[in-house]
Design a protein around this motif. Structure first.
Motif, short mmCIF file in Angstrom:
data_model
loop_
_atom_site.label_atom_id
_atom_site.label_comp_id
_atom_site.label_asym_id
_atom_site.label_seq_id
_atom_site.Cartn_x
_atom_site.Cartn_y
_atom_site.Cartn_z
N ALA A 57 12.37 6.32 6.29
CA ALA A 57 13.29 6.74 7.16
C ALA A 57 12.40 7.04 8.45
O ALA A 57 13.07 7.06 9.56
N LEU A 58 11.10 7.34 8.38
CA LEU A 58 10.70 7.68 9.71
C LEU A 58 10.25 6.40 10.70
O LEU A 58 9.94 6.27 11.50
N GLY A 59 10.34 5.07 9.76
CA GLY A 59 10.19 3.86 10.25
C GLY A 59 9.09 3.13 9.87
O GLY A 59 8.57 1.86 10.21
N PHE A 60 8.32 3.56 8.81
CA PHE A 60 7.04 2.97 8.20
C PHE A 60 7.63 1.67 7.45
O PHE A 60 8.47 1.90 6.57
N GLU A 61 6.59 0.79 7.42
CA GLU A 61 6.78 -0.16 6.46
C GLU A 61 6.05 -0.01 5.16
O GLU A 61 5.14 0.89 5.26
N ILE A 62 6.37 -0.51 4.00
CA ILE A 62 5.80 0.25 2.60
C ILE A 62 5.19 -0.82 1.85
O ILE A 62 5.77 -1.93 1.79
N SER A 63 3.88 -0.19 1.57
CA SER A 63 3.49 -1.14 0.37
C SER A 63 2.83 -0.17 -0.78
O SER A 63 2.98 1.12 -0.35
N VAL A 64 2.62 -0.48 -1.99
CA VAL A 64 2.47 0.49 -2.99
C VAL A 64 1.22 -0.21 -4.01
O VAL A 64 1.24 -1.64 -4.21
N SER B 31 5.04 -5.08 -0.18
CA SER B 31 4.02 -5.77 -1.29
C SER B 31 3.97 -4.59 -2.35
O SER B 31 4.03 -3.34 -2.28
N ILE B 32 3.65 -4.91 -3.62
CA ILE B 32 3.03 -4.37 -4.65
C ILE B 32 1.94 -4.68 -5.15
O ILE B 32 1.64 -5.93 -5.64
N ASP B 33 0.93 -4.00 -5.19
CA ASP B 33 -0.42 -4.49 -5.15
C ASP B 33 -1.22 -3.97 -6.41
O ASP B 33 -1.25 -2.84 -6.79
#
Ligand SMILES: [Zn+2]
Length: 413
Positions: A239-246, A266-268
């Protein structure tokens, strides 16, 4: 306008799908290829002699020996901003000690956190840039770098600033990711949710304000963060605008659903991914990233790369270079090894290091040699692209260009 070539073989990686299995005969191979540059970008790709006569370039970088060119490689998952060594941990692991036993003896992530916190900004910039240059010599022109050995608001900001400054000390592009959610630090008194909330309130807005990173990552597993706490954190970060990876499915399965639901790029890891996880990923757009260096470092299985591709997912291979589980720092060797073990075609391995890796980082200007893209090129001294993974990572590029500049040039290589 500058023309480079002729390359014995030019592999553009153009026209290939983002997802699914690939055969080597799908690769576009241009014999006697040339790359026409305008500044930092590619203007045209094609036959060297045709480009020469059609464009009459003002400068020609003539290659007099056989080279095979690929797009500059992209390492989509590293932790190269750290101080200290975990060689003692490694020796203990080889002697049969478990993760918990090693942590009890003062090892593990917390050991690196303490050494990294104690290191100066200047020292960390040097260490990070030196490691980036090791990768650059392997043809890696774009490197994702995670924070995550600071684990307090100030120390995480320090590491993200280090990565930003190290970017000026290497020719490779460093893409910073905020991994404040690596583990709950030992000196934090409160729950995992308390810690994540603190990062949301006090760290992430400052990361945005200072343009230190637009990516957020979290380590989800036993000993790190739970799926439920991670979900809350990632929703707010998004919601803050970040792209997500885990970081997911390394030791235990069950993270794929969250990754797909949240729209993670991505899921790493995925060493522990089972059929259920694979089928969830096959229906989504989250890109699986295999980290063979961590499998080797921990003596764990490889991510099920073959099954993932056959189920229809994309696949990226990254080094995961870090002081604990993946100390090798060699993307070509790591990719060659998982390729051999998982029976990946050479096309699949190259895709995993180029345009599919660019997609995992949401970068649209690299990973394919085509007009308009950055002139990032890795050229290997051979006349057959199949030699490269046949030599299992021992054949490094003789020349590397970043943004159109030759930044690695091994005269006698
Ligand atoms: Zn990692």
């Amino acid at each position: 306008m500058k023309l480079i070539g002729p390359f014995k073989q030019l592999l553009t990686m153009d026209g290939l799908p983002l997802k699914g299995a690939l055969s080597d005969d799908q690769l576009e191979v241009i014999p006697n290829g040339g790359i026409l540059l305008g500044g930092r970008n590619i203007l045209a790709i094609g036959n060297f002699n045709q480009l020469k006569s059609s464009y009459n370039p003002s400068e020609i970088e003539q290659l007099n020996t056989s080279y095979v060119a690929f797009p500059g490689l992209i390492d989509a998952h590293t932790h190269i901003c750290w101080a200290g060594s975990r060689a003692n941990d490694y020796a203990l692991r080889l002697a049969g000690k478990t993760y918990l036993e090693i942590a009890a003896q003062g090892g593990g992530i917390w050991d690196t956190v303490q050494k990294t916190r104690a290191a100066s900004v200047e020292e960390l910039i040097l260490l990070t840039a030196e490691r980036a240059n090791v990768l650059l010599k392997q043809g890696v022109t774009t490197i994702e770098v995670k924070s995550g050995y600071g684990l307090s608001v100030d120390q995480e900001l320090k590491l993200l600033e280090v990565i930003q400054k190290a970017n000026n000390e290497t020719s490779a592009d460093l893409i910073a990711t905020c991994l404040a959610a690596h583990i709950v630090p030992k000196d934090f008194s409160g729950s995992e949710s308390d810690y994540l909330e603190k990062m949301l309130q006090n760290l992430l807005p400052r990361v945005l304000e200072h343009e230190l990173s637009k990516r957020v990552d979290i380590f989800i597993d036993h000993g790190a963060f739970s799926v439920s706490a991670a979900k809350e954190y990632l929703l707010k970060a998004k919601a803050l605008g970040f792209e997500i990876s885990v970081h997911g499915d390394q030791f235990s399965a069950g993270v794929a659903q969250l990754a797909v639901e949240i729209g993670a790029l991505s899921i790493d890891h995925l060493e522990a991914a089972d059929e259920k996880e694979i089928s969830i990923l096959a229906k989504g757009n989250t890109i699986p990233i295999a980290l063979p260096g961590a499998s080797l470092g921990l003596g764990e299985p490889f991510a099920p790369a073959r099954k993932l591709l056959d189920s229809g997912t994309s696949l990226v291979i990254a080094s995961d270079w870090n002081p604990g589980s993946a100390p090798m720092g060699n993307l070509l060797v790591a990719a060659a090894i998982i390729g051999a073990k998982e029976k990946l075609t050479m096309a699949e391995t190259w895709a995993a290091l180029t345009f599919r890796a660019a997609s995992a980082l949401n970068l649209t200007d690299r990973g394919i040699l085509k007009s308009g893209n950055l002139a990032d090129i890795a050229a290997f001294k051979t006349d057959n692209y199949k030699e490269i993974f046949y030599q299992q990572g021992q054949l490094n590029p003789g020349k590397v260009w970043k943004n159109g500049f030759c930044v690695v040039n091994k005269k006698n290589f």
